[in-house]
Design a protein around this motif. Sequence first.
Motif, short mmCIF file in Angstrom:
data_model
loop_
_atom_site.label_atom_id
_atom_site.label_comp_id
_atom_site.label_asym_id
_atom_site.label_seq_id
_atom_site.Cartn_x
_atom_site.Cartn_y
_atom_site.Cartn_z
N LYS A 191 15.06 18.44 50.74
CA LYS A 191 15.38 19.49 51.82
C LYS A 191 16.27 18.57 52.81
N ASP A 192 16.13 17.51 52.61
CA ASP A 192 17.63 17.10 53.63
C ASP A 192 17.96 15.48 52.43
N ASP A 193 17.96 16.25 51.38
CA ASP A 193 19.12 15.19 50.44
C ASP A 193 18.96 13.55 50.86
N ALA A 194 17.45 13.07 50.27
CA ALA A 194 17.54 12.00 51.32
C ALA A 194 16.60 11.22 50.21
N PRO A 195 17.04 9.79 49.76
CA PRO A 195 16.50 8.66 48.78
C PRO A 195 15.15 8.29 49.81
N GLY A 244 7.52 23.58 49.81
CA GLY A 244 7.45 24.39 51.18
C GLY A 244 7.97 23.44 52.31
N PHE A 245 9.57 24.00 52.94
CA PHE A 245 10.58 23.02 53.27
C PHE A 245 10.59 23.65 54.89
N TYR A 246 9.84 25.40 55.03
CA TYR A 246 10.07 25.80 56.28
C TYR A 246 8.57 26.55 56.30
N MET A 247 8.46 26.60 57.70
CA MET A 247 7.47 26.71 58.32
C MET A 247 7.28 28.27 59.35
N ASP A 248 6.52 29.67 59.67
CA ASP A 248 6.67 30.16 60.95
C ASP A 248 5.94 30.11 61.63
N LEU A 284 3.58 29.31 55.53
CA LEU A 284 5.05 28.78 55.04
C LEU A 284 6.03 30.19 54.85
N ALA A 285 7.72 30.04 54.98
CA ALA A 285 8.07 30.97 55.46
C ALA A 285 9.55 30.64 54.58
N PRO A 286 9.42 30.50 53.05
CA PRO A 286 10.14 30.08 52.38
C PRO A 286 11.61 31.15 52.60
N GLN A 287 13.48 30.33 52.72
CA GLN A 287 13.98 30.86 52.77
C GLN A 287 14.84 31.36 52.13
N ARG A 288 14.27 30.83 50.84
CA ARG A 288 15.26 31.30 49.54
C ARG A 288 14.29 31.39 47.93
N ASP A 289 14.84 31.93 47.04
CA ASP A 289 13.37 32.64 45.75
C ASP A 289 12.98 31.11 45.44
N GLU A 290 13.98 30.36 45.51
CA GLU A 290 13.82 29.01 44.69
C GLU A 290 12.41 28.17 45.43
N GLU A 291 12.53 28.17 46.32
CA GLU A 291 11.51 27.53 47.45
C GLU A 291 10.06 28.83 47.41
#
Length: 322
Positions: A73-77, A131-135, A246-253
């Motif tokens: 989600k944050d492009d973090a290694p 899942g990156f986002y949630m309500d 869970l509340a995905p913000q993109r279809d891929e998610e």
Amino acid sequence: MQCQSEVAPRTCVDIHTLEAAALAATRSAAVASYAWVGRHDQKAADAAATTAMREALADAPGRGKVVIGEGEKDDAPMLFNGEIVGNGHGPDFDIAVDPLEGTSFCAKDLPGALATIAFGEPGTLWSPGPGFYMDKIVVPPQAKDVIDLNDPPERTLVKVAEALGKQVSELRVVIMDKPRHKELIARVLRAGAAVQTPAGGDVGGSLAVLLPTLDVDLLLGVGGTPEGVMTAAAVRALGGGMLGRLAPQRDEEADAIRAAGMSLDRIYNCDELVAGDAFFVATGVSGGPLLGRPREGDGTTIAESLLISRGQVRHITHTAFE
């Protein structure tokens, strides 16, 4: 806490013996990211916080698993889901991290940026997988039994107001100022409640709900899952109420969540998000009503932290580095 056993059994250690390690991790992240306050470089600030937190966690006594962290989600290694931290000499533990909550606040020198972490017993912190986002709904203890994510916001406001002994017009609600919340904000305002709309930082918003001195009654809206799990640790420790879905913000998610066998409809309560003993720590980065920013004094750097554990809130002012 569960014992870790390899060649020989290890002594069981209470999760709360790790509080000093958590404080060291957040204050290291806060001091490192403070150097980037006002420099309009979110990625550099987040990278500094993440590197410093990871280095501090390497010295934590025991073996910690990052259940929910930075990752894709944050492009973090670093501090990605599943990463193992700690020196191996002590108990197993789970962690959820957001080394810099409110990266835009830090970059723009606005109040509200925090370094945050939650520690829990092994297997107690919920993993959202892809899942990156949630309500979320977060409320004080008096309203924890009346909330339902399936309720329209108008009904939620009425129920929470009744539980708190207030009128809807007296409620103060935190909803992040995001395009996805345009309709939600409008409906809450039409219902008569006041709305605070920070640009980000739903952990800070949730803490404002839990701490009576900050005069907030309710948090609504979609935010990050790392923030959700850490919030749940604080909510559980203080007896508040929280629900998440869970509340995905993109279809891929959404596709990735389904492929992982997870439901987009299931509502998780606080005890499912954090199923055992846990605690939450935050350290101030850019200042604000919750925690001040790091400051220099007598050749040392002073940081302000908040430790929420076992029904107590401790405000700690400490020397970050000698």
